[in-house]
Design a protein around this motif. Structure first.
Motif, PDB file in Angstrom:
ATOM      1  N   THR A  12       5.406 -14.659  39.702  1.00 22.70           N
ATOM      2  CA  THR A  12       3.945 -14.754  39.785  1.00 22.70           C
ATOM      3  C   THR A  12       3.441 -16.036  39.133  1.00 22.70           C
ATOM      4  OG1 THR A  12       3.829 -12.345  39.766  1.00 22.70           O
ATOM      5  CG2 THR A  12       1.791 -13.526  39.302  1.00 22.70           C
ATOM      6  N   ILE A  13       4.018 -16.396  37.997  1.00 20.60           N
ATOM      7  CA  ILE A  13       3.642 -17.636  37.318  1.00 20.60           C
ATOM      8  C   ILE A  13       3.927 -18.843  38.205  1.00 20.60           C
ATOM      9  CG2 ILE A  13       4.276 -19.187  35.417  1.00 20.60           C
ATOM     10  CD1 ILE A  13       4.783 -16.540  33.761  1.00 20.60           C
ATOM     11  N   VAL A  14       5.123 -18.901  38.762  1.00 22.63           N
ATOM     12  CA  VAL A  14       5.525 -20.047  39.581  1.00 22.63           C
ATOM     13  C   VAL A  14       4.629 -20.167  40.820  1.00 22.63           C
ATOM     14  CG1 VAL A  14       7.386 -20.957  41.037  1.00 22.63           C
ATOM     15  CG2 VAL A  14       7.896 -20.111  38.734  1.00 22.63           C
ATOM     16  N   ASN A  16       1.559 -18.968  41.306  1.00 20.44           N
ATOM     17  CA  ASN A  16       0.181 -19.325  40.964  1.00 20.44           C
ATOM     18  C   ASN A  16       0.077 -20.759  40.481  1.00 20.44           C
ATOM     19  OD1 ASN A  16      -1.969 -17.107  41.181  1.00 20.44           O
ATOM     20  ND2 ASN A  16      -0.121 -16.040  40.528  1.00 20.44           N
ATOM     21  N   ALA A  17       1.055 -21.223  39.733  1.00 23.45           N
ATOM     22  CA  ALA A  17       1.047 -22.625  39.304  1.00 23.45           C
ATOM     23  C   ALA A  17       1.152 -23.544  40.520  1.00 23.45           C
ATOM     24  CB  ALA A  17       2.182 -22.891  38.324  1.00 23.45           C
ATOM     25  N   LYS A  51      -6.412 -20.046  38.934  1.00 21.66           N
ATOM     26  CA  LYS A  51      -4.996 -19.744  39.177  1.00 21.66           C
ATOM     27  C   LYS A  51      -4.129 -20.304  38.049  1.00 21.66           C
ATOM     28  CE  LYS A  51      -5.775 -20.074  44.126  1.00 21.66           C
ATOM     29  NZ  LYS A  51      -5.586 -20.941  45.298  1.00 21.66           N
ATOM     30  N   ALA A  55      -1.722 -18.299  35.430  1.00 24.19           N
ATOM     31  CA  ALA A  55      -0.306 -18.624  35.204  1.00 24.19           C
ATOM     32  C   ALA A  55      -0.046 -18.916  33.725  1.00 24.19           C
ATOM     33  CB  ALA A  55       0.099 -19.815  36.060  1.00 24.19           C
ATOM     34  N   THR A  59       2.256 -16.760  31.123  1.00 24.45           N
ATOM     35  CA  THR A  59       3.320 -17.438  30.362  1.00 24.45           C
ATOM     36  C   THR A  59       3.196 -17.117  28.873  1.00 24.45           C
ATOM     37  OG1 THR A  59       3.376 -19.216  31.985  1.00 24.45           O
ATOM     38  CG2 THR A  59       4.346 -19.674  29.826  1.00 24.45           C
ATOM     39  N   LEU A  76      -6.048 -12.178  37.451  1.00 23.62           N
ATOM     40  CA  LEU A  76      -5.449 -12.530  38.738  1.00 23.62           C
ATOM     41  C   LEU A  76      -5.649 -11.414  39.766  1.00 23.62           C
ATOM     42  CD1 LEU A  76      -2.166 -14.323  37.606  1.00 23.62           C
ATOM     43  CD2 LEU A  76      -4.124 -15.347  38.794  1.00 23.62           C
TER      44      LEU A  76
END
Length: 118
Positions: A12-14, A16-17, A51, A55, A59, A76
């Motif tokens: 999800t982090i990757v 959204n980043a 977004k 992210a 993190t 989110l």
């Protein structure tokens, strides 16, 4: 359960980043999608910031700030509910899998995060 949370959170982090970066550089697909759902070009960077904040919050949640991670996941979820609503309102269903998928990921992260807090 932590392993599932870790994997889904990182994905999800990757994503959204990456989506935030695409917004910041006005990637052609971002411009096309936003025009299709009647989102003004002036909103693209602020939406990218949302977004990116999500992210970043996820993190920080992974590295030991659990309430911030849950808050970011909640943000989110709300963000992507809005994106799905915008697609439905504009009757643009062809690419709704992207906000729908990101909504699902954010919801899973939130549920797993809250389950760990017990």
């Amino acid at each position: 359960m932590f392993t599932a949370y870790l994997i889904v959170a990182i994905v999800t982090i990757v994503l959204n980043a990456g989506a935030a970066i695409a917004d910041f550089v006005y990637a052609p697909f971002v411009l096309e999608n936003s025009a299709a759902v009647d989102v003004p070009r002036s909103w693209i960077v602020p939406l990218g910031l949302a977004k990116a904040a999500g992210a970043a919050g996820l993190t920080l949640g992974l590295v030991g700030v659990p309430y911030l991670g849950a808050a970011a996941a909640t943000g989110l979820v709300l963000f992507y509910i809005g994106a799905v609503v915008a697609h439905v309102r504009a009757r643009v269903f062809g690419n709704m899998i992207v906000p729908g998928g990101l909504l699902a990921l954010a919801a899973v992260v939130l549920v797993l995060d809250l389950a760990q807090a017990r």
